[in-house]
Design a protein around this motif. Sequence first.
Motif, PDB file in Angstrom:
ATOM      1  N   GLU A 203       0.575  -1.077   0.432  1.00 33.82           N
ATOM      2  CA  GLU A 203       0.035  -0.124  -0.189  1.00 33.82           C
ATOM      3  C   GLU A 203       1.014   1.264  -0.327  1.00 33.82           C
ATOM      4  N   GLY A 204       2.269   0.501   0.287  1.00 37.51           N
ATOM      5  CA  GLY A 204       2.780   2.479   0.496  1.00 37.51           C
ATOM      6  C   GLY A 204       3.453   2.719  -1.001  1.00 37.51           C
ATOM      7  N   MET A 205       3.614   1.810  -1.762  1.00 35.96           N
ATOM      8  CA  MET A 205       3.450   2.746  -3.230  1.00 35.96           C
ATOM      9  C   MET A 205       2.010   2.575  -4.108  1.00 35.96           C
ATOM     10  N   ALA A 206       0.696   3.180  -3.168  1.00 33.92           N
ATOM     11  CA  ALA A 206      -0.370   3.992  -3.719  1.00 33.92           C
ATOM     12  C   ALA A 206       0.553   5.817  -4.133  1.00 33.92           C
ATOM     13  N   TYR A 207       1.064   5.589  -5.166  1.00 35.01           N
ATOM     14  CA  TYR A 207       1.642   7.469  -4.738  1.00 35.01           C
ATOM     15  C   TYR A 207       0.758   8.592  -6.210  1.00 35.01           C
ATOM     16  N   PHE A 208      -0.469   7.888  -5.438  1.00 34.21           N
ATOM     17  CA  PHE A 208      -1.617   8.880  -5.339  1.00 34.21           C
ATOM     18  C   PHE A 208      -0.934  10.530  -4.847  1.00 34.21           C
ATOM     19  N   ASP A 209      -1.662  11.573  -5.629  1.00 39.22           N
ATOM     20  CA  ASP A 209      -1.889  12.518  -5.709  1.00 39.22           C
ATOM     21  C   ASP A 209      -2.167  13.115  -4.316  1.00 39.22           C
ATOM     22  N   ALA A 210      -2.778  12.388  -2.944  1.00 38.97           N
ATOM     23  CA  ALA A 210      -3.066  12.712  -2.816  1.00 38.97           C
ATOM     24  C   ALA A 210      -3.270  11.093  -2.000  1.00 38.97           C
ATOM     25  N   ARG A 211      -3.233  11.484  -0.239  1.00 34.70           N
ATOM     26  CA  ARG A 211      -3.327   9.949   0.312  1.00 34.70           C
ATOM     27  C   ARG A 211      -3.823   9.854   1.858  1.00 34.70           C
ATOM     28  N   PRO A 212      -4.905   9.299   2.793  1.00 30.96           N
ATOM     29  CA  PRO A 212      -4.908   9.348   3.974  1.00 30.96           C
ATOM     30  C   PRO A 212      -2.942   8.560   4.296  1.00 30.96           C
ATOM     31  N   SER A 213      -2.793   9.060   5.159  1.00 29.96           N
ATOM     32  CA  SER A 213      -2.010   8.765   6.119  1.00 29.96           C
ATOM     33  C   SER A 213      -0.946   7.138   6.348  1.00 29.96           C
ATOM     34  N   ARG A 214      -0.706   5.865   6.394  1.00 32.64           N
ATOM     35  CA  ARG A 214      -0.738   5.054   6.875  1.00 32.64           C
ATOM     36  C   ARG A 214      -0.307   5.486   8.218  1.00 32.64           C
ATOM     37  N   SER A 215       0.534   6.007   8.177  1.00 28.17           N
ATOM     38  CA  SER A 215       1.235   6.275  10.050  1.00 28.17           C
ATOM     39  C   SER A 215       0.589   6.937  10.586  1.00 28.17           C
ATOM     40  N   PHE A 216       0.213   8.083  10.193  1.00 27.89           N
ATOM     41  CA  PHE A 216       0.054   9.160  11.484  1.00 27.89           C
ATOM     42  C   PHE A 216      -1.584  10.076  10.686  1.00 27.89           C
ATOM     43  N   PRO A 217      -2.427  10.381  11.656  1.00 25.25           N
ATOM     44  CA  PRO A 217      -3.903  10.705  11.106  1.00 25.25           C
ATOM     45  C   PRO A 217      -4.385  11.422  10.697  1.00 25.25           C
ATOM     46  N   THR A 218      -3.380  11.717   9.049  1.00 23.72           N
ATOM     47  CA  THR A 218      -2.940  12.596   8.315  1.00 23.72           C
ATOM     48  C   THR A 218      -3.810  12.708   6.811  1.00 23.72           C
ATOM     49  N   LEU A 219      -4.195  13.318   6.512  1.00 26.79           N
ATOM     50  CA  LEU A 219      -3.867  13.412   4.379  1.00 26.79           C
ATOM     51  C   LEU A 219      -2.756  14.163   4.004  1.00 26.79           C
ATOM     52  N   GLU A 220      -2.409  12.958   3.598  1.00 26.89           N
ATOM     53  CA  GLU A 220      -1.106  13.481   3.029  1.00 26.89           C
ATOM     54  C   GLU A 220      -1.304  14.332   1.680  1.00 26.89           C
ATOM     55  N   VAL A 221      -0.980  15.656   1.472  1.00 22.31           N
ATOM     56  CA  VAL A 221      -0.537  15.599  -0.271  1.00 22.31           C
ATOM     57  C   VAL A 221       0.594  16.248  -0.875  1.00 22.31           C
ATOM     58  N   ARG A 222       0.385  14.419  -1.798  1.00 22.64           N
ATOM     59  CA  ARG A 222       1.806  14.721  -2.423  1.00 22.64           C
ATOM     60  C   ARG A 222       2.720  15.679  -4.016  1.00 22.64           C
ATOM     61  N   VAL A 223       1.311  16.025  -4.505  1.00 18.98           N
ATOM     62  CA  VAL A 223       1.623  16.762  -5.665  1.00 18.98           C
ATOM     63  C   VAL A 223       2.791  17.711  -5.820  1.00 18.98           C
ATOM     64  N   ALA A 224       2.962  18.532  -5.304  1.00 19.78           N
ATOM     65  CA  ALA A 224       4.091  19.429  -5.384  1.00 19.78           C
ATOM     66  C   ALA A 224       5.193  18.850  -5.363  1.00 19.78           C
ATOM     67  N   ASP A 225       6.116  19.735  -6.495  1.00 20.12           N
ATOM     68  CA  ASP A 225       7.744  19.596  -6.480  1.00 20.12           C
ATOM     69  C   ASP A 225       8.593  20.299  -5.336  1.00 20.12           C
ATOM     70  N   VAL A 226       9.171  19.532  -4.697  1.00 17.89           N
ATOM     71  CA  VAL A 226       9.789  20.253  -3.526  1.00 17.89           C
ATOM     72  C   VAL A 226      10.496  21.895  -4.433  1.00 17.89           C
ATOM     73  N   CYS A 227      10.299  22.737  -3.138  1.00 20.32           N
ATOM     74  CA  CYS A 227      10.731  24.060  -3.292  1.00 20.32           C
ATOM     75  C   CYS A 227      11.861  24.389  -3.127  1.00 20.32           C
ATOM     76  N   LEU A 228      12.508  25.578  -4.101  1.00 14.63           N
ATOM     77  CA  LEU A 228      13.967  26.412  -3.928  1.00 14.63           C
ATOM     78  C   LEU A 228      13.766  26.516  -2.339  1.00 14.63           C
ATOM     79  N   ASP A 229      12.704  27.716  -2.691  1.00 13.24           N
ATOM     80  CA  ASP A 229      12.638  28.663  -1.253  1.00 13.24           C
ATOM     81  C   ASP A 229      11.595  27.937   0.187  1.00 13.24           C
ATOM     82  N   PRO A 230      12.356  27.646   0.274  1.00 13.06           N
ATOM     83  CA  PRO A 230      11.410  27.215   2.019  1.00 13.06           C
ATOM     84  C   PRO A 230       9.608  27.870   1.821  1.00 13.06           C
ATOM     85  N   SER A 231       9.959  29.174   1.914  1.00 11.66           N
ATOM     86  CA  SER A 231       8.825  30.404   1.922  1.00 11.66           C
ATOM     87  C   SER A 231       7.780  30.165   1.219  1.00 11.66           C
ATOM     88  N   ASP A 232       8.208  29.297   0.250  1.00 13.77           N
ATOM     89  CA  ASP A 232       7.028  28.813  -1.056  1.00 13.77           C
ATOM     90  C   ASP A 232       6.253  26.982  -0.509  1.00 13.77           C
TER      91      ASP A 232
END
Length: 379
Positions: free
Chosen positions: A228-257
Amino acid sequence: MNRPSTSSTHDQVRTVGVEEELLLVDAETGVPRSVASEVLRVARRRGDTEVDDGEAGGSVGPELQQQQVETDTPPAEHLGLLELELRRWRDKARAAATEVGALILASGTTLLPARTQTFDDERYAAITEQFGLTATEQLTCGCHVHVSVDSDEEAVAALDRIRVWLPVLLAISANSPFWHGEESGYESFRSQAMTRWPTNGPTEIFGSAQAYHDHLRLLVDTGVPLDEGMAYFDARPSRSFPTLEVRVADVCLDPSDTALVAALSRALVETAARNWAQGRLADPASVAVLRLAMWQAGRHGITGDLLDPQTHRPKPARDVVERLVEHVGPALRDSGDLARVEDGIDRVFTRGTGSTAQRRIHSEEGRLDRTVLRLAELT
């Protein structure tokens, strides 16, 4: 879907945490280096690889390839604190990398050609064996935002309702115009590389947590994804934490972004949860249309048209981003993030995304290796 009564609300500001994948590059040549194991040994000696007191977040850890590491922040309610933690953990990763002659680079893809080496891990080795070139060429770095949720049902309800807006987050974060030594023509080529995984992309509307988990089991039972860890959806409920994981973004150059993407992600989840509690249905947009919206965002970022999440027709990127802010405005006001988000959007449209910076620096330097070293300084 079972849902709470309309009087049910999320009483506190949702916490948000961020995982950032970072490249490891040679401090002299800028070429990706397979030194993650050494970097993590240094980080372990410095006490930066273990989670304190059993709480989530706050570590430097491994990723699929030896040429990258991942940092994660502790969950925070205040976006100013989150940005401080993002900078702090980048600095910890940088300090560990420096000891082995490497730099960290916040780029969604590698600018220079690289021969990857899988991190020494049984699961990663199995992924590489199963997926061949897709895995061995996968030297990409994303930004994953974890937003707290009250229940599994709320997580899936929010997932169903945020999916049409996720391409806008990709556009804002775009930071991968180069791919293994080539100009890609995309603002986010990482988003293209990720489509090679068979489980990547937007999801259908599930309607309940049970339906979501049934879908995951079906995917794994096909034998294609390893787990199930290979469910590389754009977003998914986390398997480990009580969170929704939003996965679409590139890592940003600027932490402010990165903090901007986190603020918008939290507001999207909060808005979706409120709409669910009030009985409002999810937008029925098809997965095929959402894939087109994601392609458009990856191709043009904020430099051209995006697909309007409500009409699915092209509109200027600024108009679509402002429509997103309008959509989540009440949640942004309630969390105290509205001014920060408005300032952040003005900043991004004034000076551009990470892809803008990468192309500008490459134009100034004329060589990708020098570009990498300057980008590492900015990271």
